[in-house]
Design a protein around this motif. Structure first.
Motif, PDB file in Angstrom:
ATOM      1  N   PHE A 122      -3.743   3.431   0.442  1.00  0.00           N
ATOM      2  CA  PHE A 122      -4.447   3.087  -0.790  1.00  0.00           C
ATOM      3  C   PHE A 122      -3.526   2.243  -1.665  1.00  0.00           C
ATOM      4  N   PRO A 123      -4.120   1.437  -2.564  1.00  0.00           N
ATOM      5  CA  PRO A 123      -3.278   0.542  -3.376  1.00  0.00           C
ATOM      6  C   PRO A 123      -2.235   1.315  -4.167  1.00  0.00           C
ATOM      7  N   ARG A 124      -1.078   0.730  -4.284  1.00  0.00           N
ATOM      8  CA  ARG A 124       0.030   1.358  -5.007  1.00  0.00           C
ATOM      9  C   ARG A 124      -0.356   1.557  -6.485  1.00  0.00           C
ATOM     10  N   ALA A 125       0.034   2.699  -7.019  1.00  0.00           N
ATOM     11  CA  ALA A 125      -0.295   3.005  -8.414  1.00  0.00           C
ATOM     12  C   ALA A 125       0.505   2.116  -9.356  1.00  0.00           C
TER      13      ALA A 125
ATOM     14  N   GLN B 212       0.837  -1.206   0.000  1.00  0.00           N
ATOM     15  CA  GLN B 212       0.000   0.000   0.000  1.00  0.00           C
ATOM     16  C   GLN B 212       0.870   1.254   0.000  1.00  0.00           C
ATOM     17  N   TRP B 213       0.307   2.342  -0.518  1.00  0.00           N
ATOM     18  CA  TRP B 213       0.902   3.655  -0.351  1.00  0.00           C
ATOM     19  C   TRP B 213       0.183   4.347   0.795  1.00  0.00           C
TER      20      TRP B 213
END
Lengths: 205, 77
Positions: B70-73, B36-37
């Motif tokens: 939030f999920p990593r781009a 995650q970020w």
């Protein structure tokens, strides 16, 4: 008499067993397959709607009032670029101000603020890596918030992660230009409304 | 943020309390290890809103109210 009837029935069943047993086995297999296909969790039609409502509340709590109103009214958010010479790979903007349009689950579009010339599309996704075989995508407003946070927090990193394309690959340039026109009209209307409110509050007529 | 669910509260606590802080640090690391970020929403001068990406627990401002994972781009299509 009864004995003869029973014996006849047994013989008939024995003769028909070649036909009956495969059908019974097939019916049993179908029954088991139907049971095994039943979802472990019942489908909840309101889950995604509730997720989107939570996502909108979270987005609203993070962005400023103007950005929230922009998303609510127009369906996208503008984020100003912070690189001195424009986003990477855009060929440089000569120092001209530029911005991005963030759409939910669509590419991020970079453009020159004054001329509305479209620079590039940046395709980025936020896949869930915590599951072994993927999952449903983020709610729309969460996708916008993730892009907003990544752009305002580390623009260079997000842009370098994204797949860059020329304008028009995913979003129709005509539509984007129309959105930019809508944004201009929307900002003018807000300024007029703010001016009217200010005039009314200060008693100027 | 969690795909299909939206916002999910992972952990909460007071960083001034040692046991809370340790729990928050462990959860923070667990989220980052899961790919995650993390970002902290901030308000700058003149009310300008933006986000600060954080890569370690020490990067988080002590007065931050929340950290959003939030999920990593990744590059999309």
């Amino acid at each position: 008499m009864l004995l003869a009837l029973a014996a006849t029935t047994l013989v008939a069943l024995a003769l028909l067993s070649d036909l009956i047993i495969p059908r019974l086995e097939e019916a049993w297999s179908r029954h088991r397959a139907r049971r095994s296909r039943a979802p472990a969790m019942p489908y909840d039609p309101g889950r995604e709607r509730r997720a989107e409502q939570r996502a909108r509340m979270l987005l609203r709590s993070c962005v400023n009032d103007e950005e929230w109103a922009m998303y609510r009214d127009l369906g996208f958010i503008r984020v100003w670029g912070s690189q001195a010479d424009g986003p990477d790979q855009a060929g440089g903007t000569g120092g001209a101000p530029y911005a991005y349009l963030i759409y939910p689950h669509r590419a991020i579009v970079a453009y020159l603020a004054q001329t509305h010339r479209l620079l590039n599309e940046y395709c980025v996704a936020f896949p869930d890596e915590t599951r072994p075989y993927g999952s449903a995508r983020l709610p729309d407003s969460d996708d916008v918030l993730a892009k907003w946070m990544a752009l305002t927090g580390d623009e260079r990193r997000l842009i370098s992660t994204a797949n860059m394309h020329l304008p028009g690959r995913q979003l129709d340039p005509t539509r984007v230009r129309r959105d930019l026109w809508r944004l201009t009209q929307w900002e003018r209307a807000r300024m007029r409304a703010a001016g009217g409110t200010h005039s009314a509050s200060t008693g100027i007529s | 943020m969690k795909p299909g669910h939206g916002e999910v509260l992972i952990a909460e606590g007071d960083v001034e309390r040692a046991e809370d802080e340790q729990r928050l640090i462990e959860e923070f690391r667990r989220q980052l290890d899961a790919g995650q970020w993390a970002a902290v929403p901030t308000t700058g001068s003149a009310g300008r809103r933006n986000a600060q990406m954080v890569r370690s627990f020490e990067d988080i401002p002590r007065d931050a109210e929340r950290v959003i994972f939030f999920p990593r781009a990744a590059g999309g299509s």
